[in-house]
Design an enzyme around this catalytic site. Structure first.
Site, PDB file in Angstrom:
ATOM      1  N   TRP A  87      10.224  -6.372   9.154  1.00 13.35           N
ATOM      2  CA  TRP A  87      11.598  -6.018   8.797  1.00 13.35           C
ATOM      3  C   TRP A  87      11.742  -4.506   8.648  1.00 13.35           C
ATOM      4  O   TRP A  87      12.863  -3.996   8.573  1.00 13.35           O
ATOM      5  CB  TRP A  87      12.008  -6.709   7.489  1.00 13.35           C
ATOM      6  CG  TRP A  87      11.360  -6.141   6.243  1.00 13.35           C
ATOM      7  CD1 TRP A  87      10.040  -5.892   6.038  1.00 13.35           C
ATOM      8  CD2 TRP A  87      12.028  -5.745   5.038  1.00 13.35           C
ATOM      9  NE1 TRP A  87       9.837  -5.377   4.777  1.00 13.35           N
ATOM     10  CE2 TRP A  87      11.033  -5.287   4.138  1.00 13.35           C
ATOM     11  CE3 TRP A  87      13.359  -5.742   4.621  1.00 13.35           C
ATOM     12  CZ2 TRP A  87      11.335  -4.817   2.860  1.00 13.35           C
ATOM     13  CZ3 TRP A  87      13.651  -5.291   3.344  1.00 13.35           C
ATOM     14  CH2 TRP A  87      12.652  -4.835   2.483  1.00 13.35           C
ATOM     15  N   ASP A  88      10.606  -3.799   8.617  1.00 18.37           N
ATOM     16  CA  ASP A  88      10.610  -2.340   8.501  1.00 18.37           C
ATOM     17  C   ASP A  88      11.576  -1.711   9.507  1.00 18.37           C
ATOM     18  O   ASP A  88      12.299  -0.759   9.195  1.00 18.37           O
ATOM     19  CB  ASP A  88       9.214  -1.775   8.774  1.00 18.37           C
ATOM     20  CG  ASP A  88       8.133  -2.350   7.873  1.00 18.37           C
ATOM     21  OD1 ASP A  88       8.310  -3.491   7.398  1.00 18.37           O
ATOM     22  OD2 ASP A  88       7.123  -1.675   7.666  1.00 18.37           O
ATOM     23  N   GLU A  98       6.450  -8.479  -2.821  1.00 16.93           N
ATOM     24  CA  GLU A  98       5.400  -9.439  -2.472  1.00 16.93           C
ATOM     25  C   GLU A  98       4.465  -9.747  -3.641  1.00 16.93           C
ATOM     26  O   GLU A  98       3.476 -10.457  -3.476  1.00 16.93           O
ATOM     27  CB  GLU A  98       4.610  -8.923  -1.266  1.00 16.93           C
ATOM     28  CG  GLU A  98       5.468  -8.857  -0.008  1.00 16.93           C
ATOM     29  CD  GLU A  98       4.725  -8.284   1.187  1.00 16.93           C
ATOM     30  OE1 GLU A  98       3.570  -7.849   1.021  1.00 16.93           O
ATOM     31  OE2 GLU A  98       5.318  -8.255   2.284  1.00 16.93           O
ATOM     32  N   LYS A 128       5.921  -5.034  -6.551  1.00 13.97           N
ATOM     33  CA  LYS A 128       5.181  -4.174  -5.626  1.00 13.97           C
ATOM     34  C   LYS A 128       6.061  -3.035  -5.134  1.00 13.97           C
ATOM     35  O   LYS A 128       5.590  -1.936  -4.862  1.00 13.97           O
ATOM     36  CB  LYS A 128       4.692  -5.013  -4.445  1.00 13.97           C
ATOM     37  CG  LYS A 128       3.873  -4.243  -3.417  1.00 13.97           C
ATOM     38  CD  LYS A 128       3.489  -5.146  -2.252  1.00 13.97           C
ATOM     39  CE  LYS A 128       2.673  -4.395  -1.204  1.00 13.97           C
ATOM     40  NZ  LYS A 128       2.377  -5.230  -0.021  1.00 13.97           N
ATOM     41  N   GLN A 129       7.359  -3.309  -5.019  1.00 13.90           N
ATOM     42  CA  GLN A 129       8.283  -2.346  -4.424  1.00 13.90           C
ATOM     43  C   GLN A 129       9.704  -2.694  -4.840  1.00 13.90           C
ATOM     44  O   GLN A 129       9.961  -3.720  -5.458  1.00 13.90           O
ATOM     45  CB  GLN A 129       8.166  -2.397  -2.903  1.00 13.90           C
ATOM     46  CG  GLN A 129       8.613  -3.729  -2.299  1.00 13.90           C
ATOM     47  CD  GLN A 129       8.041  -3.978  -0.933  1.00 13.90           C
ATOM     48  OE1 GLN A 129       6.899  -4.385  -0.808  1.00 13.90           O
ATOM     49  NE2 GLN A 129       8.836  -3.725   0.104  1.00 13.90           N
TER      50      GLN A 129
END
Length: 731
Positions: A339-340, A469, A568-569
């Protein structure tokens, strides 16, 4: 030439061979070669190699315990031989067999022209000395060509110098991947090698049924040699020779005659100076519309240009390949597309290089049949795009952090919507994009369900993983639901334009699901909930976690990570970034302050989001600090793993931080708004946007915003206010 278009060894802190190879990679979207040591000596180190976008091999995934619907095959990009490195032989003595003195005088990546320039002072074991200079690039005019110009000068002898390249396939490598790191490729590939003609070999994969043609041509004084470059040197005289390495486009059939015939015509017309002239033209055009200029920040200016350069050179351009997580700079993530591309990289191309954006989006249409099969495999309607893939099939062996990230469907739809909004290319949406949007909308209606939430009938999406994640298989991930709502609403909008492509019944269902989408919210804390259960978990013991235990995924079992409140983000915070008009400033600040405290930034995708939202909420110092980590991530090796390839999504994030953050790009209705959010450390910012064929140069300084139309396209008007620029599109 400005120094901030030149990346040199003095610009970086880590000079280990593998790291240097990543940063000095040359690519053109079709092939990429790591910037390894040019002259091979007896101390050869590093991890040199060449990659072809989309050229991969399959291997069955072996599960300890298999379950229905698991991904079936690994897909791993193939590392081809190093087409950059050379072996020198002087009067019968080889550089890779004897202790020569090789002093590197210059070595730099010329980002203005898209080439590497280098020179060496060399002395053999027998005392012969000479200066060796090289200029090399991956051609953008003909993407199947990597070419080098070699010059010998200042020699203290007369004799023969032979320049050779070892293009042997399947030879043993001294490099060993860190197979315990899931972010690094762990599968090696063997190829079948067949002689095609005196210049070329055909390399065939076994399982993926692909092939390419691979070989070289050397030219001296117009004469061709297909094995080596032989220069007859006269003392103190200059001598030049040229090498062309051919790496063809991927052939689906071994007898792809039209492609091979075209390649033969190309080889017969090789001319270095013409290719160089075209290379400079490509990069002149690129920088003219894509450059970003900053004031008083030399290192930052170079870092931003390096990021933009890597984005430009690593993007697939043939509509059947995409943008790998590491581009074509290394083996990290096995060359997979994520998806980046849609969420972090495509905005840069949509606003500056729309033709490249169109090619990257067309890839999603190209693999739509595989996405439809994947949805069918999971007993769902519509299409479900693979979380990580090369050929369109799911290749994620760990489904909680892979297939369960169904938000990729909405991410892809969002990218198509942004492309249409910025370019006005409605024809592309009719012919290509609408079907993708409709099929992803059909998936949401099938996968989600209506349930009772807080006493109301609302549309819920259960058993998914959001961008974070470290939190898997939850109900109603906020970001996923918000994006699915947008996906459904866009499908309704397109259905009004192309009613023949859908049914009246499903259109009304999409409207119902979008209107009643459940977006979890904590009334007590007055913040969005990352998912139904995130705020109920115990917060991760950050104060007890040593620095060396980050990233957590390499030191703790998922079972331990999943039971804590830790991100995580950026996850839920992506929603106000993408839909700023749906949240007031106070709400964003509350959400920001809370989730900042539980986010590790173990993903390189995270910091740009925090920078942008800090810019938009007046937190200038935080915005700048997060941005600096984003802008210089690979040059300072912030994540410690740049040796495996650049962090391409983060590079896109650095552009987003500047344009969405410092320049505050957003929309109010159909108007595009630019606001001045510059931090104190940056006094001037200038960039160009391509809006429906209009090239608009935008300047920010001293709390003012100015705009200038430098190329007129469709009807457009600019209105300058004290701290704001409004771009209005005439209907």
């Amino acid at each position: 030439m400005k120094n901030d278009f030149l990346l040199q060894m003095s610009d970086i802190q880590n000079t280990t061979p593998e790291y240097m190879e990543t940063l000095f990679t040359l690519s053109n979207g079709h092939m990429g070669l790591r910037g390894s040591d040019l002259i091979q000596d007896i101390h050869k180190t590093g991890n040199p190699g060449t990659f072809v976008n989309g050229f991969y091999e399959k291997k069955p995934i072996i599960y300890g315990e298999w379950a229905y619907g698991y991904a079936e095959n690994h897909q791993t990009i193939i590392k081809l031989p190093d087409i950059r490195g050379i072996i020198l032989t002087v009067n019968g003595h080889r550089s890779d067999e004897e202790e020569w003195m090789i002093k590197k005088d210059t070595f730099m990546l010329n980002m203005a022209k898209g080439l590497i320039e280098e020179s060496y002072q060399i002395q053999t074991i027998n005392g012969e000395s000479f200066r060796f200079s090289a200029e090399s690039f991956t051609s953008f005019e003909h993407s199947e060509i990597y070419t080098s110009k070699y010059t010998i000068s200042d020699s203290n002898f007369s004799g023969e110098i032979v320049i050779e390249k070892d293009l042997s396939v399947n030879k043993k490598s001294d490099h060993h991947s860190e197979v315990d790191d899931p972010r690094v490729a762990s599968m090696k590939s063997d190829l079948t090698v067949e002689k095609y003609d005196e210049r070329l070999e055909q390399l065939k994969t076994h399982k993926s049924q692909q092939s390419i043609l691979f070989g070289q041509v050397n030219l001296v004084n117009g004469k061709a040699n297909y094995k080596s470059l032989i220069l007859d040197i006269k003392k103190n005289e200059k001598m030049t020779g040229y090498n062309f390495v051919i790496v063809s486009e991927i052939l689906k059939q071994t007898k792809d005659r039209p492609a091979i015939n075209e390649l033969n015509r190309l080889i017969n017309d090789l001319e270095y100076e013409l290719l160089l002239k075209k290379q400079e033209e490509y990069f002149n055009e690129f920088w003219a519309v894509s450059d970003i200029e900053l004031s008083g920040q030399d290192k930052l200016q170079k870092g931003i240009r390096f990021n933009l350069f890597q984005l430009f050179q690593n993007a697939g351009r043939n509509s059947t390949t995409n943008f790998a997580a590491k581009g074509l700079t290394g083996e990290g993530y096995e060359g997979h597309y994520f998806w980046d591309t849609e969420m972090y990289i495509l905005p840069f191309f949509i606003y500056t290089q729309p033709d490249i954006a169109k090619s990257l989006l067309t890839y999603r249409s190209y693999v739509l049949p595989q996405a439809k099969k994947r949805a069918e495999k999971l007993h769902q309607k519509g299409a479900l795009f693979a979380w990580r893939t090369i050929d369109g099939d799911e290749a994620s062996a760990y489904y909680p952090a892979g297939t369960a990230q169904v938000h990729i469907n909405a991410d892809i739809s969002h990218a198509f919507q942004l492309y249409e909004r910025v370019t006005g290319d409605h024809q592309f949406m009719k012919e290509t994009g609408a079907e993708v949007v409709f099929e992803t909308a059909r998936f949401w209606l099938s996968f989600g369900h209506f349930g009772n939430k807080e006493g109301q009938r609302q549309f819920c999406i259960d058993g998914v993983t959001g961008p974070d994640e470290y939190t898997a298989l939850v109900n109603n991930n906020y970001y996923t639901n918000k994006m699915a709502q947008s996906n459904l609403s866009y499908a309704v909008e397109l259905a009004g334009q192309y009613p023949e492509m859908i049914t009246e019944f499903e259109n009304s269902q999409w409207q119902d699901a979008a209107r009643n989408m459940y977006l979890p919210y904590d009334e007590k804390k007055q913040i969005i909930k990352q998912d139904d259960s995130f705020l109920d978990k115990e917060v991760w013991p950050f104060e007890e976690t040593p620095k060396e235990n980050y990233p957590l995924l390499l030191h703790y079992h998922p079972m331990i990570i999943y039971k804590y409140q830790v991100s995580k983000q950026a996850d839920g915070l992506l929603a106000p970034l993408l839909f700023p008009n749906d949240y007031d400033k106070e709400q964003i600040i509350r959400d920001y302050n809370y989730y900042e405290g539980v986010t590790t930034h173990d993903s390189s995708l995270s910091r740009s989001v925090f920078s942008i939202l800090a810019s938009r909420t007046g937190q200038k110092k935080k915005a700048y600090n997060y941005f600096m980590d984003t802008a210089l991530m690979d040059i300072v090796d912030l994540q410690g793993n740049a040796k495996d390839g650049v962090h391409a999504a983060n590079m896109g994030g650095s552009w987003l931080s500047l344009i969405y953050g410092f320049a505050g790009l957003s929309y109010q209705g159909s108007d595009l708004i630019i606001e001045n959010n510059l931090p104190d450390e940056i006094s001037n910012l200038a960039f160009t946007l391509n809006l429906r064929g209009n090239l608009i140069k935008i300047y920010l300084d001293n709390c003012k915003v100015r705009g200038k139309i430098i190329q007129k396209g469709k009807f457009i008007q600019l209105e300058e206010l004290d701290n704001q620029l409004i771009v209005r599109f005439n209907k």
